[in-house]
Design an enzyme around this catalytic site. Structure first.
Site, short mmCIF file in Angstrom:
data_model
loop_
_atom_site.label_atom_id
_atom_site.label_comp_id
_atom_site.label_asym_id
_atom_site.label_seq_id
_atom_site.Cartn_x
_atom_site.Cartn_y
_atom_site.Cartn_z
N GLY A 152 -0.28 -10.92 14.21
CA GLY A 152 0.24 -11.66 13.07
C GLY A 152 -0.63 -12.89 12.85
O GLY A 152 -0.53 -13.86 13.59
N ASN A 208 6.01 3.45 14.15
CA ASN A 208 6.26 2.46 13.11
C ASN A 208 7.71 2.66 12.66
O ASN A 208 8.03 3.67 12.04
CB ASN A 208 5.27 2.69 11.96
CG ASN A 208 5.50 1.77 10.78
OD1 ASN A 208 6.41 0.95 10.79
ND2 ASN A 208 4.67 1.91 9.76
N ILE A 237 0.85 -1.20 0.00
CA ILE A 237 0.00 0.00 0.00
C ILE A 237 0.88 1.25 0.00
O ILE A 237 0.60 2.22 -0.69
CB ILE A 237 -0.93 0.00 1.24
CG1 ILE A 237 -1.71 -1.32 1.34
CG2 ILE A 237 -1.86 1.20 1.23
CD1 ILE A 237 -2.83 -1.51 0.39
N CYS A 280 10.97 2.04 8.48
CA CYS A 280 11.26 3.13 7.55
C CYS A 280 12.76 3.35 7.52
O CYS A 280 13.42 3.34 8.56
CB CYS A 280 10.58 4.39 8.07
SG CYS A 280 10.80 5.81 7.02
C1 LIG Z 1 -3.21 -3.69 4.06
C2 LIG Z 1 -2.31 -3.49 5.26
C3 LIG Z 1 -1.94 -2.21 5.63
C4 LIG Z 1 -1.10 -2.02 6.74
N1 LIG Z 1 -0.76 -0.74 7.10
C5 LIG Z 1 0.04 -0.55 8.19
C6 LIG Z 1 0.35 0.77 8.61
O1 LIG Z 1 -0.11 1.78 8.04
N2 LIG Z 1 1.19 0.90 9.69
C7 LIG Z 1 1.69 -0.18 10.38
O2 LIG Z 1 2.43 0.02 11.36
N3 LIG Z 1 1.36 -1.44 10.02
C8 LIG Z 1 0.56 -1.65 8.95
N4 LIG Z 1 0.21 -2.93 8.58
C9 LIG Z 1 0.71 -4.08 9.38
C10 LIG Z 1 -0.36 -4.60 10.35
O3 LIG Z 1 -0.72 -3.61 11.31
C11 LIG Z 1 0.12 -5.87 11.11
O4 LIG Z 1 1.29 -5.55 11.82
C12 LIG Z 1 0.43 -7.03 10.16
O5 LIG Z 1 -0.46 -7.05 9.08
C13 LIG Z 1 0.40 -8.40 10.87
O6 LIG Z 1 -0.89 -8.71 11.38
P1 LIG Z 1 -1.99 -9.59 10.56
O7 LIG Z 1 -1.28 -10.81 10.06
O8 LIG Z 1 -3.07 -9.88 11.54
O9 LIG Z 1 -2.47 -8.73 9.42
C14 LIG Z 1 -0.63 -3.14 7.48
C15 LIG Z 1 -1.02 -4.43 7.09
C16 LIG Z 1 -1.85 -4.62 6.00
C17 LIG Z 1 -2.27 -6.02 5.61
#
Ligand SMILES: Cc1cc2nc3c(=O)[nH]c(=O)nc-3n(C[C@H](O)[C@H](O)[C@H](O)COP(=O)(O)O)c2cc1C
Length: 311
Positions: A245, A130, A74, A133
């Site tokens: 996760g 976060n 994204i 970066c």
């Molecule tokens: C579509 C998408 C967008 C995400 N955007 C961010 C974000 O803006 N900032 C961030 O710290 N993590 C972001 N993440 C990471 C999630 O917060 C999370 O750490 C990661 O997806 C693992 O959890 P899950 O397996 O339950 O999705 C994003 C994940 C996904 C799938």
């Protein structure tokens, strides 16, 4: 569960929150109306990453489905700090749960600016950093390096009294060392895991499918990695952990809590089921009630054995 749940001084109704960037509360409210506010799926809301300047995000395609999850590139599109303060914050402040704002910058000063801006806002209960970066000066991904993480924390910690949660990347050689460095430099909590680096091939050409070529893997595919790292980090730090996760149900949440997490975040699962947070919290409560009953039953059996032994 015994007693009310408190995380970094915030009383929470249950241990299930959302993963940053995986639940758009403003869009969800447009779709579900005020019913969303009455039965909000999470006990605290973590906003998507905010940067100082607006970002358009990565070129499409931005999502690639894999057997047990998702690869996203994204690219953190957002309105920037001013746009967030003017448009998103007033709407998010209406949510019935504490607001945790996730921020990211590529220099210490950028992160400091974000932290100071949100420190002034009563609507914001806590900040999540976060660290996925690159530091523009060193080129190193901040969160992959304990020294970079400590340096950043030392710079921003004095600028806010609000809880600071450091979001850890699994794309580090030793994420537990990074967690420890964050704690020693003043983090109030750590959250893990962010996505794992990955790519998907276009089935027609074999070339990288995503516009940005690679992205971050999430969903059930990363669940075992997340659990493994939560076990590891919990052995190294004393600050609370937000585990995430691949959580799809109460059992997955219970596993992360058992590994040492205080809260659990639901991410990718919310794309499949927007009410996943509520469901996971309910399933977890049932599991905990059963466990308590089982423990009480075991204690009663032990008492009975001891009493009969004495007789
Ligand atoms: C579509 C998408 C967008 C995400 N955007 C961010 C974000 O803006 N900032 C961030 O710290 N993590 C972001 N993440 C990471 C999630 O917060 C999370 O750490 C990661 O997806 C693992 O959890 P899950 O397996 O339950 O999705 C994003 C994940 C996904 C799938």
């Amino acid at each position: 569960m015994s007693g009310p749940l408190v995380f970094c001084g915030l009383p929470l109704a249950h241990p299930i929150v959302n993963g940053s960037g995986t639940f758009d509360a403003i869009a969800a409210r447009r779709v579900f109306g005020d019913a969303l506010l009455e039965d909000f799926p999470f006990s605290a809301f973590v906003s998507k990453t905010v940067t100082v300047e607006p970002r358009r995000g990565n070129p499409p395609p931005r999502l690639y489905e894999v057997a047990a999850g998702l690869i996203n590139s994204i690219g953190l599109p957002n309105k920037g700090l001013d746009g967030y303060l003017a448009h998103d914050l007033p709407e998010l402040a209406r949510l019935p749960v504490p607001l945790i704002v996730n921020v990211m910058g590529s220099t210490h000063d950028e992160v400091a600016r974000l932290v100071e801006a949100f420190d002034e806002r009563d609507e914001v209960a806590a900040l999540e950093l976060n660290l996925s970066c690159p530091n523009v000066k060193t080129g190193l991904l901040i969160g992959t390096d304990a020294g970079e993480t400590a340096a950043l924390l030392s710079h921003v910690r004095p600028r806010t009294a609000k809880p600071l949660i450091v979001k850890l990347t699994p794309n580090a050689t030793d994420p537990a060392a990074v967690a420890l460095a964050a704690q020693e430099a003043g983090a109030d909590a750590v959250s893990l895991i962010n996505t794992l680096r990955g790519a998907g091939a276009d089935p027609r050409t074999g070339a990288p499918f995503l516009g940005a070529r690679s992205g971050g893997v999430s969903g059930p595919a990363v669940r075992a990695v997340a659990l493994g790292l939560v076990y590891e980090v919990a052995r190294r730090v004393r600050v609370p952990i937000v585990g995430m996760g691949g959580v799809q149900g109460g059992r997955d949440a219970a596993d992360l809590l058992g590994a040492g997490a205080t809260l659990v975040a639901v991410g990718t699962e919310s794309f499949r089921d927007p009410r996943a947070g509520t469901r996971v919290a309910r399933e977890l409560a049932v599991l905990e009630a059963n466990n308590l009953q089982t423990a009480a039953f075991r204690r009663a059996c032990r008492r009975a054995v001891l009493t009969s032994g004495r007789a």
